[in-house]
Scaffold this active site. Structure first.
Site, PDB file in Angstrom:
ATOM      1  N   HIS A 104      -4.226   3.642   7.467  1.00  0.00           N
ATOM      2  CA  HIS A 104      -3.023   3.058   7.352  1.00  0.00           C
ATOM      3  C   HIS A 104      -1.934   4.097   7.856  1.00  0.00           C
ATOM      4  CE1 HIS A 104       0.171   0.228   6.368  1.00  0.00           C
ATOM      5  NE2 HIS A 104       0.789   1.199   5.841  1.00  0.00           N
ATOM      6  N   ASP A 128       3.028  -9.182  -2.689  1.00  0.00           N
ATOM      7  CA  ASP A 128       3.598  -8.089  -1.701  1.00  0.00           C
ATOM      8  C   ASP A 128       4.316  -8.972  -0.598  1.00  0.00           C
ATOM      9  OD1 ASP A 128       3.728  -5.367  -0.770  1.00  0.00           O
ATOM     10  OD2 ASP A 128       2.953  -6.297   0.872  1.00  0.00           O
ATOM     11  N   ARG A 143      12.813  -6.951  -0.222  1.00  0.00           N
ATOM     12  CA  ARG A 143      13.156  -5.700  -0.213  1.00  0.00           C
ATOM     13  C   ARG A 143      13.840  -5.585   0.968  1.00  0.00           C
ATOM     14  NH1 ARG A 143       7.987  -2.844  -0.575  1.00  0.00           N
ATOM     15  NH2 ARG A 143       9.272  -0.853  -0.258  1.00  0.00           N
ATOM     16  N   SER A 200       2.980  -1.370  -2.509  1.00  0.00           N
ATOM     17  CA  SER A 200       2.799  -2.456  -1.416  1.00  0.00           C
ATOM     18  C   SER A 200       1.697  -2.097  -0.422  1.00  0.00           C
ATOM     19  CB  SER A 200       4.150  -2.598  -0.620  1.00  0.00           C
ATOM     20  OG  SER A 200       4.078  -3.302   0.730  1.00  0.00           O
ATOM     21  N   LYS A 234      -2.529  -4.010  -0.535  1.00  0.00           N
ATOM     22  CA  LYS A 234      -3.016  -4.520   0.685  1.00  0.00           C
ATOM     23  C   LYS A 234      -4.472  -4.002   0.938  1.00  0.00           C
ATOM     24  CE  LYS A 234       0.933  -4.601   2.426  1.00  0.00           C
ATOM     25  NZ  LYS A 234       2.111  -4.489   3.225  1.00  0.00           N
TER      26      LYS A 234
END
Ligand code: URA
Length: 429
Positions: A86, A165, A172, A187, A191
């Site tokens: 990620h 999320d 947000r 967040s 995931k």
């Protein structure tokens, strides 16, 4: 069902710098997902978290509650181990495209649930959607079948994964509360943990084009996410990598796909190759495959075979011509010398303004839009040579894109000593 609390009580606790209890966290995430806590209440709580922070226990509980708001995927039936990567988001960051098929060709399955771009950072799905026919939406069954047959999937996260999320991130985004480290960490990690990968490598970007502008804040984010992953039993490491300069030589959609294909074909910009291999090594190590050398696999062409199979499995045509922008505009070097700075945020904003990115989630993106730069920091340039090529379908976008590039690069006199900094700045495990 979590014990009932009152939204105002939870907001006041965080506003007044108290730790939230496990029970308060479980309740507020669950009630917000169900619609019992209003958006304005959650926005106030997110702002209190941004201002007053959360400790490790609170962040871990918050992440767990977001995971529990939806389904968890399970890849334990696969015949090979899984590893995912990620990135916290950057400009020209196309690394997932060559990385996923490369790691698959090394024998580790890569379940990549990706997102779309928002603001100046690009989205992997937007890039892949410039390939004719390619489809981002897969069912869980399709994803599992493709992971077994091809070894790599890049697709959109389904609605069932961490729905808390999805709702909170959208909130947000419009309430000035994106940049809170506990909220970013929970967040991302909710995931990734719900996705069920065995190993995870985080590419935490630092610099002008990243969420985290300073090394200290990037390190804090990396350490927080690595701790969350390890607490959840996911083998997690993070690389802190430079995002003061954009990656490679392109930012956009089709142009980044082309650059990724160049890497898979054995060419491509050196920094993209270096980062792809560094992340591949970490993913393979996390999955227990230190016996395979990704550089050899890349050179063998097997990663390109995996790329084509991955694109075809999602109805894309890897051999089709990529879309091209209708209009182009060249910016030339103002003087001869050495390019000593190319600002990632300036380039990202230019690509966005040309139509490669979106301002609102529902906006379309242009497949052919983007920026190509013809020199990287450290390269010599000659007055009048092309420095940037701007690409868009709508010529009226050039002015605003040019304005964002202004002041975004420096050409120093010939002979000025200059050494580009490293791409991989540090490692957190
Ligand atoms: N990416 C995410 O998924 N969440 C954040 O909060 C920031 C970046």
């Amino acid at each position: 069902m979590p014990t009932r609390h009152d939204a105002v009580e939870v907001i006041l606790a965080k506003r007044d710098r108290h730790e939230l209890t496990d029970s308060q966290i479980d309740w507020v995430i669950d009630a917000y997902t169900r619609g019992d806590v209003a958006d304005e209440q959650m926005a106030a709580l997110a702002m209190a978290v941004l201002l007053n922070g959360m400790n490790r226990r609170e962040i871990s509980r918050w992440t767990g509650a977001m995971i529990a708001s939806g389904e968890r995927m399970d890849f334990s039936s696969l015949s090979r181990p899984t590893a995912d990567k990620h990135s916290t988001g950057g400009v020209g960051d196309k690394i997932t495209l060559p990385l996923a098929p490369l790691v698959a060709a090394c024998g580790v399955a890569v379940p990549q649930l990706s997102g779309r771009g928002l603001g100046h950072t690009g989205g992997t799905l937007d890039k892949l959607e410039s390939i004719p026919g390619w489809r981002a939406a897969l069912s869980n069954e399709e994803m599992l079948a493709q992971l077994e047959s091809v070894g790599a999937v890049i697709c959109a996260a389904g609605d069932g994964l961490a729905p808390a999320d999805k709702k909170l991130y959208a909130l947000r985004d419009v309430t000035g509360t994106v940049e809170a480290i506990p909220l970013i960490a929970s967040s991302i990690m909710s995931k990734k943990i719900a996705e069920g990968t065995g190993a995870l490598v985080l590419d935490v970007k630092v610099g002008t084009g990243a969420f985290m502008k300073s090394l200290d804040s990037a390190r804090e984010l990396a350490e927080t996410m690595v701790a969350l992953g390890q607490d959840a039993g996911v083998h997690t490491v993070a690389l802190l990598t430079d995002m003061s300069t954009p990656l490679g030589l392109t930012a956009g959609n089709a142009v980044e796909v082309q650059e990724s294909v160049d890497v898979l074909a054995g060419g491509g910009p050196a920094d993209v190759v270096e980062l792809t291999l560094a992340l591949a090594r970490e993913m393979l190590a996390g999955a227990g495959r230190t016996d395979v050398d990704p550089a050899e696999v890349l050179a063998s062409g097997r990663a390109m075979d995996a790329w084509k199979a991955m694109i075809r499995a999602q109805d894309g045509d890897p051999d089709a011509a990529l879309p091209q922008a209708r209009e182009s505009h060249v910016v030339t070097a103002p003087s001869s010398g050495v390019l000593t700075r190319l600002d990632a945020m300036a380039v990202g904003l230019a690509a966005w303004r040309l139509g490669a990115g979106r301002a609102r989630k529902e906006d379309p993106v242009q497949a052919g839009a983007g920026v190509v730069w013809h020199a990287r920091p450290g390269d010599p340039v000659t007055a009048g040579q092309p420095l940037f090529t701007l690409l868009t379908d709508e010529a009226e976008r050039f002015d605003r894109a040019l304005a964002s590039l202004e002041g975004g690069y420096d050409v120093a006199p010939e002979g000025t000593p200059f050494t580009p900094g490293p791409i991989v700045i540090d490692r957190v495990s």
